[in-house]
Motif scaffolding. Sequence first.
Motif, PDB file in Angstrom:
ATOM      1  N   PHE A 131     -73.446  37.149 -19.497  1.00  0.00           N
ATOM      2  CA  PHE A 131     -72.716  35.982 -19.015  1.00  0.00           C
ATOM      3  C   PHE A 131     -72.656  34.872 -20.052  1.00  0.00           C
ATOM      4  O   PHE A 131     -73.645  34.583 -20.732  1.00  0.00           O
ATOM      5  N   ASP A 132     -71.491  34.257 -20.146  1.00  0.00           N
ATOM      6  CA  ASP A 132     -71.276  33.028 -20.913  1.00  0.00           C
ATOM      7  C   ASP A 132     -70.502  32.115 -19.965  1.00  0.00           C
ATOM      8  O   ASP A 132     -69.286  32.234 -19.838  1.00  0.00           O
ATOM      9  N   VAL A 133     -71.229  31.252 -19.248  1.00  0.00           N
ATOM     10  CA  VAL A 133     -70.641  30.452 -18.176  1.00  0.00           C
ATOM     11  C   VAL A 133     -70.756  28.971 -18.514  1.00  0.00           C
ATOM     12  O   VAL A 133     -71.800  28.490 -18.954  1.00  0.00           O
ATOM     13  N   GLU A 170     -73.304  25.452 -17.298  1.00  0.00           N
ATOM     14  CA  GLU A 170     -74.442  26.376 -17.205  1.00  0.00           C
ATOM     15  C   GLU A 170     -75.213  26.273 -15.894  1.00  0.00           C
ATOM     16  O   GLU A 170     -75.988  27.154 -15.569  1.00  0.00           O
ATOM     17  N   ARG A 194     -73.976  28.762 -10.169  1.00  0.00           N
ATOM     18  CA  ARG A 194     -74.724  29.862  -9.557  1.00  0.00           C
ATOM     19  C   ARG A 194     -73.919  31.149  -9.675  1.00  0.00           C
ATOM     20  O   ARG A 194     -72.714  31.152  -9.467  1.00  0.00           O
ATOM     21  N   VAL A 195     -74.605  32.245  -9.976  1.00  0.00           N
ATOM     22  CA  VAL A 195     -73.965  33.549 -10.155  1.00  0.00           C
ATOM     23  C   VAL A 195     -74.389  34.462  -9.008  1.00  0.00           C
ATOM     24  O   VAL A 195     -75.571  34.541  -8.655  1.00  0.00           O
ATOM     25  N   ALA A 208     -76.594  30.322 -14.142  1.00  0.00           N
ATOM     26  CA  ALA A 208     -76.070  30.953 -15.356  1.00  0.00           C
ATOM     27  C   ALA A 208     -77.011  30.771 -16.536  1.00  0.00           C
ATOM     28  O   ALA A 208     -77.247  31.704 -17.303  1.00  0.00           O
ATOM     29  N   ARG A 209     -77.602  29.587 -16.689  1.00  0.00           N
ATOM     30  CA  ARG A 209     -78.480  29.343 -17.843  1.00  0.00           C
ATOM     31  C   ARG A 209     -79.793  30.109 -17.738  1.00  0.00           C
ATOM     32  O   ARG A 209     -80.489  30.296 -18.716  1.00  0.00           O
ATOM     33  N   LEU A 220     -80.071  33.285 -16.593  1.00  0.00           N
ATOM     34  CA  LEU A 220     -79.874  34.743 -16.594  1.00  0.00           C
ATOM     35  C   LEU A 220     -80.266  35.396 -17.910  1.00  0.00           C
ATOM     36  O   LEU A 220     -80.458  36.598 -17.971  1.00  0.00           O
ATOM     37  N   VAL A 253     -68.844  33.238  -9.474  1.00  0.00           N
ATOM     38  CA  VAL A 253     -69.556  32.119 -10.091  1.00  0.00           C
ATOM     39  C   VAL A 253     -69.120  30.870  -9.336  1.00  0.00           C
ATOM     40  O   VAL A 253     -67.919  30.610  -9.199  1.00  0.00           O
ATOM     41  N   GLU A 266     -67.016  35.947 -19.566  1.00  0.00           N
ATOM     42  CA  GLU A 266     -66.863  34.567 -20.007  1.00  0.00           C
ATOM     43  C   GLU A 266     -66.118  33.789 -18.921  1.00  0.00           C
ATOM     44  O   GLU A 266     -65.009  34.162 -18.550  1.00  0.00           O
TER      45      GLU A 266
END
Length: 129
Positions: free
Chosen positions: A63-65, A68, A71-72, A82-83, A85, A100, A122
Amino acid sequence: MSPPPTRLLIAVLLAGTCACARAPVSRDSDARTLPRMEAMRPAVPLGPPARVEQRVRPTGLRFDVMPERARVFVDGRAVGLARQLGTLLPLAPGVHQVSVQLEGHATWRAEVMVGDRPEPIEVTLTASR
Protein backbone atom coordinates in the motif's frame (compact mmCIF):
# COMPACT_ATOMS: atom_id res chain seq x y z
CA MET A 1 43.35 -74.03 0.42
CA SER A 2 40.36 -71.81 1.32
CA PRO A 3 37.12 -71.90 -0.73
CA PRO A 4 36.52 -69.05 -3.20
CA PRO A 5 34.56 -66.08 -1.72
CA THR A 6 31.52 -66.88 -3.90
CA ARG A 7 31.16 -70.34 -2.45
CA LEU A 8 31.62 -69.00 1.06
CA LEU A 9 28.81 -66.48 0.51
CA ILE A 10 26.53 -69.19 -0.85
CA ALA A 11 27.28 -71.36 2.14
CA VAL A 12 26.35 -68.53 4.51
CA LEU A 13 23.11 -67.89 2.62
CA LEU A 14 22.22 -71.57 2.63
CA ALA A 15 22.79 -71.67 6.37
CA GLY A 16 20.22 -68.86 6.81
CA THR A 17 22.54 -66.56 8.74
CA CYS A 18 22.52 -63.66 6.31
CA ALA A 19 20.46 -60.72 7.62
CA CYS A 20 19.86 -59.38 4.14
CA ALA A 21 18.02 -62.46 2.83
CA ARG A 22 14.27 -61.87 3.05
CA ALA A 23 12.99 -65.30 2.15
CA PRO A 24 14.42 -68.72 2.90
CA VAL A 25 16.71 -69.95 0.19
CA SER A 26 15.62 -73.14 -1.51
CA ARG A 27 18.14 -75.89 -1.91
CA ASP A 28 17.59 -76.37 -5.62
CA SER A 29 19.97 -75.33 -8.39
CA ASP A 30 18.90 -71.62 -8.21
CA ALA A 31 20.19 -71.40 -4.65
CA ARG A 32 23.75 -71.45 -5.92
CA THR A 33 23.39 -68.08 -7.64
CA LEU A 34 24.11 -64.81 -5.89
CA PRO A 35 21.17 -63.02 -4.27
CA ARG A 36 19.47 -60.33 -6.30
CA MET A 37 19.96 -56.66 -5.41
CA GLU A 38 16.39 -56.32 -4.06
CA ALA A 39 17.21 -58.80 -1.31
CA MET A 40 20.19 -56.70 -0.22
CA ARG A 41 18.23 -53.48 0.36
CA PRO A 42 17.58 -52.65 4.01
CA ALA A 43 13.98 -53.04 5.16
CA VAL A 44 14.03 -49.70 7.02
CA PRO A 45 15.30 -46.42 5.52
CA LEU A 46 18.66 -45.41 6.94
CA GLY A 47 17.71 -41.79 7.54
CA PRO A 48 14.94 -39.26 7.15
CA PRO A 49 13.75 -38.65 3.59
CA ALA A 50 15.47 -35.83 1.82
CA ARG A 51 13.51 -32.59 2.17
CA VAL A 52 12.89 -30.60 -0.92
CA GLU A 53 13.02 -26.99 0.09
CA GLN A 54 10.94 -24.56 -1.86
CA ARG A 55 11.34 -20.87 -1.45
CA VAL A 56 7.95 -19.41 -0.80
CA ARG A 57 7.71 -15.93 -2.16
CA PRO A 58 5.68 -13.64 0.06
CA THR A 59 2.64 -12.29 -1.70
CA GLY A 60 -0.04 -9.82 -0.80
CA LEU A 61 -0.61 -6.09 -1.18
CA ARG A 62 1.81 -3.17 -0.98
CA PHE A 63 0.00 0.00 0.00
CA ASP A 64 0.94 3.59 -0.78
CA VAL A 65 -1.97 5.59 0.66
CA MET A 66 -2.40 9.34 1.13
CA PRO A 67 -3.34 10.51 3.70
CA GLU A 68 -1.53 7.91 5.80
CA ARG A 69 -4.10 7.99 8.61
CA ALA A 70 -6.74 6.35 6.36
CA ARG A 71 -8.14 2.99 7.47
CA VAL A 72 -7.68 -0.04 5.19
CA PHE A 73 -10.20 -2.88 4.94
CA VAL A 74 -9.66 -6.21 3.15
CA ASP A 75 -12.57 -8.58 2.56
CA GLY A 76 -14.71 -6.56 4.98
CA ARG A 77 -12.18 -6.78 7.82
CA ALA A 78 -10.22 -3.79 9.16
CA VAL A 79 -6.49 -4.45 8.78
CA GLY A 80 -5.22 -1.16 10.20
CA LEU A 81 -4.15 2.33 9.34
CA ALA A 82 -2.25 2.77 6.10
CA ARG A 83 0.90 4.00 7.87
CA GLN A 84 0.89 0.94 10.17
CA LEU A 85 0.69 -1.70 7.44
CA GLY A 86 4.39 -1.65 6.66
CA THR A 87 5.78 -2.69 3.30
CA LEU A 88 3.61 -5.76 2.66
CA LEU A 89 0.20 -6.93 3.84
CA PRO A 90 0.44 -10.74 3.40
CA LEU A 91 -2.60 -12.25 1.66
CA ALA A 92 -3.36 -15.56 0.00
CA PRO A 93 -3.49 -15.49 -3.81
CA GLY A 94 -6.94 -14.79 -5.19
CA VAL A 95 -9.46 -11.97 -5.52
CA HIS A 96 -9.86 -9.64 -2.52
CA GLN A 97 -12.21 -6.72 -1.82
CA VAL A 98 -10.17 -3.70 -0.70
CA SER A 99 -11.42 -0.34 0.57
CA VAL A 100 -9.65 2.70 2.01
CA GLN A 101 -11.66 5.10 4.20
CA LEU A 102 -11.08 8.34 6.07
CA GLU A 103 -13.71 10.58 7.59
CA GLY A 104 -14.28 13.65 5.41
CA HIS A 105 -12.90 11.88 2.31
CA ALA A 106 -14.44 9.81 -0.48
CA THR A 107 -14.08 6.05 0.08
CA TRP A 108 -11.90 4.17 -2.40
CA ARG A 109 -12.98 0.60 -3.28
CA ALA A 110 -11.60 -2.04 -5.63
CA GLU A 111 -11.45 -5.74 -6.33
CA VAL A 112 -7.81 -6.72 -6.40
CA MET A 113 -6.31 -9.92 -7.82
CA VAL A 114 -3.34 -11.13 -5.76
CA GLY A 115 -1.05 -13.45 -7.69
CA ASP A 116 2.34 -14.95 -6.93
CA ARG A 117 3.91 -11.49 -6.58
CA PRO A 118 2.94 -8.59 -4.31
CA GLU A 119 0.38 -6.28 -5.90
CA PRO A 120 1.03 -2.51 -5.49
CA ILE A 121 -1.95 -0.36 -4.46
CA GLU A 122 -1.61 3.42 -4.79
CA VAL A 123 -4.50 5.48 -3.39
CA THR A 124 -4.91 9.19 -2.87
CA LEU A 125 -8.19 10.00 -1.16
CA THR A 126 -9.97 13.21 -2.15
CA ALA A 127 -11.72 15.38 0.37
CA SER A 128 -15.50 15.28 0.15
CA ARG A 129 -17.58 18.47 0.35
